[in-house]
Design an enzyme around this catalytic site. Structure first.
Site, PDB file in Angstrom:
ATOM      1  N   ALA A  10      -4.493  13.620   3.425  1.00 35.00           N
ATOM      2  CA  ALA A  10      -4.615  12.299   4.048  1.00 35.00           C
ATOM      3  C   ALA A  10      -3.249  11.892   4.575  1.00 35.00           C
ATOM      4  O   ALA A  10      -2.250  11.983   3.856  1.00 35.00           O
ATOM      5  CB  ALA A  10      -5.116  11.278   3.028  1.00 35.00           C
TER       6      ALA A  10
ATOM      7  N   ALA B  34       1.741  10.252   3.004  1.00 35.01           N
ATOM      8  CA  ALA B  34       0.635  11.215   2.977  1.00 35.01           C
ATOM      9  C   ALA B  34       0.311  11.564   1.527  1.00 35.01           C
ATOM     10  O   ALA B  34       1.082  11.239   0.614  1.00 35.01           O
ATOM     11  CB  ALA B  34       1.008  12.488   3.733  1.00 35.01           C
ATOM     12  N   LYS B  35      -0.820  12.170   1.304  1.00 30.61           N
ATOM     13  CA  LYS B  35      -1.157  12.723  -0.022  1.00 30.61           C
ATOM     14  C   LYS B  35      -2.272  13.735   0.174  1.00 30.61           C
ATOM     15  O   LYS B  35      -3.090  13.578   1.077  1.00 30.61           O
ATOM     16  CB  LYS B  35      -1.629  11.597  -0.963  1.00 30.61           C
ATOM     17  N   GLY B  36      -2.303  14.720  -0.662  1.00 31.68           N
ATOM     18  CA  GLY B  36      -3.358  15.706  -0.532  1.00 31.68           C
ATOM     19  C   GLY B  36      -3.608  16.410  -1.837  1.00 31.68           C
ATOM     20  O   GLY B  36      -2.973  16.112  -2.851  1.00 31.68           O
TER      21      GLY B  36
ATOM     22  N   ASP C 133       3.006  17.525  -7.194  1.00 24.70           N
ATOM     23  CA  ASP C 133       2.348  16.343  -7.771  1.00 24.70           C
ATOM     24  C   ASP C 133       1.602  16.850  -9.001  1.00 24.70           C
ATOM     25  O   ASP C 133       1.933  17.923  -9.533  1.00 24.70           O
ATOM     26  CB  ASP C 133       1.411  15.761  -6.705  1.00 24.70           C
TER      27      ASP C 133
END
Ligand code: NAD
Length: 429
Positions: free
Chosen positions: A73, A118-120, A159
């Site tokens: 995202a 962002a993050k995924g 993460d």
């Protein structure tokens, strides 16, 4: 120390199970009431630029094939490339990635980094995979999202469930396909392939710096201060040991099993951190022990929740006796608890400021990769100190000017920066 709230709801109005996306949108709406930013800009910031969903096929060690779902995202890149972690966790969802990508936008902006959010992640329990399977999954995921990322577009980082090794595989897969070694595609790599010195301890170091500044702001000498830390992992142990080194009495530290407690101060370097020996805090020979619930209710100058999210809730916020809370974990305070602590005049220094040392040293890593020149550890420490103090001053100025909480002030600083950048660039076409 009581301050104005940015919205008028009582603690009871907030759900204790608010999702990351709901929290991000609520914080945006609340900050928008304070900041002179065009409504169209706020509307744009409520939506991510894109959410990429990919299937990630993996040949298991036994020869069978499974297909996992992966996401990336990207919330906003008005100030620079998207930046944010990649997690391997069974609970990863597209919606959670969007909410966490928004947090990254604000975290980068409050630190004045030239990055967006962002993050995924991949919906998988990494404990179910062998090391070889994790490597194959990481490489295939890197390939599936290769068009979306890059050192000038979007830079992932470790993460939950991923680490420096995962980033090394990711960087190698990307580099092989691009035909050139591209260390700047991810941060949090091992230093031998372009990682930064001091990256691992950076979130804990920033928590300690912010706790030290908060103590001074509220007129407490660090040499007289008492500190309790929940979670003795990367963030908690580094923060506790630095504060100990700077003269504070760290009276309690905990892991998942409970806390070591000594009213005259623990020798934090002798307590095994999560990395040194997992879940071994109780092996330290402390005069007393406490439960994790009791740690949160200790009468100390600074409480640092640095383990998991949602530990300060409507159920225990009335029992918090600390003078200041500094958030080491992401999201340790629910909205309801936030409101109660604010009403009780207990300042909560928010995660997006306090633990932002991680993404800040990631920025240093990216600079080092682009320049192909590694910084000595002393420079990393000096520049982190300087950027944390600058961000602290910016947030403090808003706390004083607007009489709002530290969390609301941090979001105001971030939204002003992102909003001004958006207004200045305009909307194309
Ligand atoms: P870690 O795995 O290194 O350590 C976590 C510690 O918390 C361990 O001591 C563990 O025993 C303890 N713990 C786990 N569950 C607990 C529970 N229910 N009650 C009490 N203690 C518990 O993790 P970390 O990297 O230090 O991360 C801690 C928090 O900080 C997380 O919320 C993470 O998202 C956040 N954070 C981490 C980084 C980073 O780069 N490491 C950066 C920013 C924020």
């Amino acid at each position: 120390m009581a301050t104005n709230t940015l919205d008028d709801r009582d603690a009871d109005d907030y759900s204790e199970t608010e999702s990351a996306l709901e929290t991000a949108l609520r914080q945006l709406s609340a900050a928008a009431t304070q900041v002179d930013v065009d409504d169209g800009v706020i509307e744009r910031l409520k939506h991510p630029t894109r959410v990429v969903e990919v299937g990630v096929p993996l040949k298991r060690d036994d020869g069978s094939v499974e297909v996992y779902t992966g996401y990336r995202a990207q919330h906003d890149d008005v100030r620079g490339p998207y930046k944010g972690g990649l997690r391997f966790h069974p609970d990863v969802t597209a919606e959670e990635c969007v909410g966490l990508s928004m947090w990254m936008t604000w975290k980068c902006a409050v630190m004045d980094l030239p990055f967006g959010g962002a993050k995924g992640g991949v919906v998988v329990n990494p404990k179910d995979l062998s090391t070889e399977e994790k490597e194959r999954l990481t490489r295939r995921f890197a390939e599936e999202i290769r068009d979306t990322i890059g050192p000038k577009q979007d830079i992932p980082a470790p993460d939950m469930g991923t680490d420096a090794q995962t980033m090394a595989w990711f960087m190698d897969a990307y580099s092989m396909q691009e035909g050139e070694t591209t260390p700047g595609v991810v941060t949090g790599k091992p230093p031998v392939i372009g990682g930064s010195k001091g990256r691992e301890e950076a979130p804990g170091r920033s928590v300690a710096i912010i706790a030290r500044e908060a103590l001074e702001y509220y007129d407490t000498d660090i040499g007289e201060a008492t500190v309790a830390v929940q979670g003795f992992g990367s963030v908690g142990a580094n923060a506790a040991r630095l504060l100990d080194d700077w003269g504070a009495d760290v009276v309690a530290v905990s892991d998942v099993n409970g806390a070591a407690y000594d009213t005259s101060g623990l020798d934090t370097h002798a307590v095994p951190s999560h990395e040194e020996e997992p879940e071994a805090v109780m092996s330290y020979d402390a005069p007393n022990t406490l439960t994790n619930e009791e740690v949160l209710e200790l009468d100390v100058d600074v409480l640092i929740p640095a383990a998991i999210g949602n530990v300060l809730t409507a159920d225990n916020a009335d029992d918090v006796q600390a003078n200041i809370v500094v958030e080491g974990a992401n999201g340790p305070t629910t909205s309801a608890a936030d409101t109660i602590l604010e009403e009780r005049g207990i300042p909560v220094i928010p995660d997006i400021l306090a633990n932002a040392g991680g993404v800040t040293v990631s920025y240093f890593e990216w600079l080092q990769d682009i320049n192909r020149r590694q910084w000595p550890l002393e420079r990393v420490h000096e520049e982190l100190e300087s950027m944390m103090l600058s961000a602290w001053d910016d947030v403090r100025a808003e706390v004083e000017a607007r009489d709002v909480s530290w969390r609301d002030a941090a979001y105001v600083v971030a939204l002003e920066r992102v909003g001004e950048a958006k207004s200045s660039r305009g909307l194309w076409p």
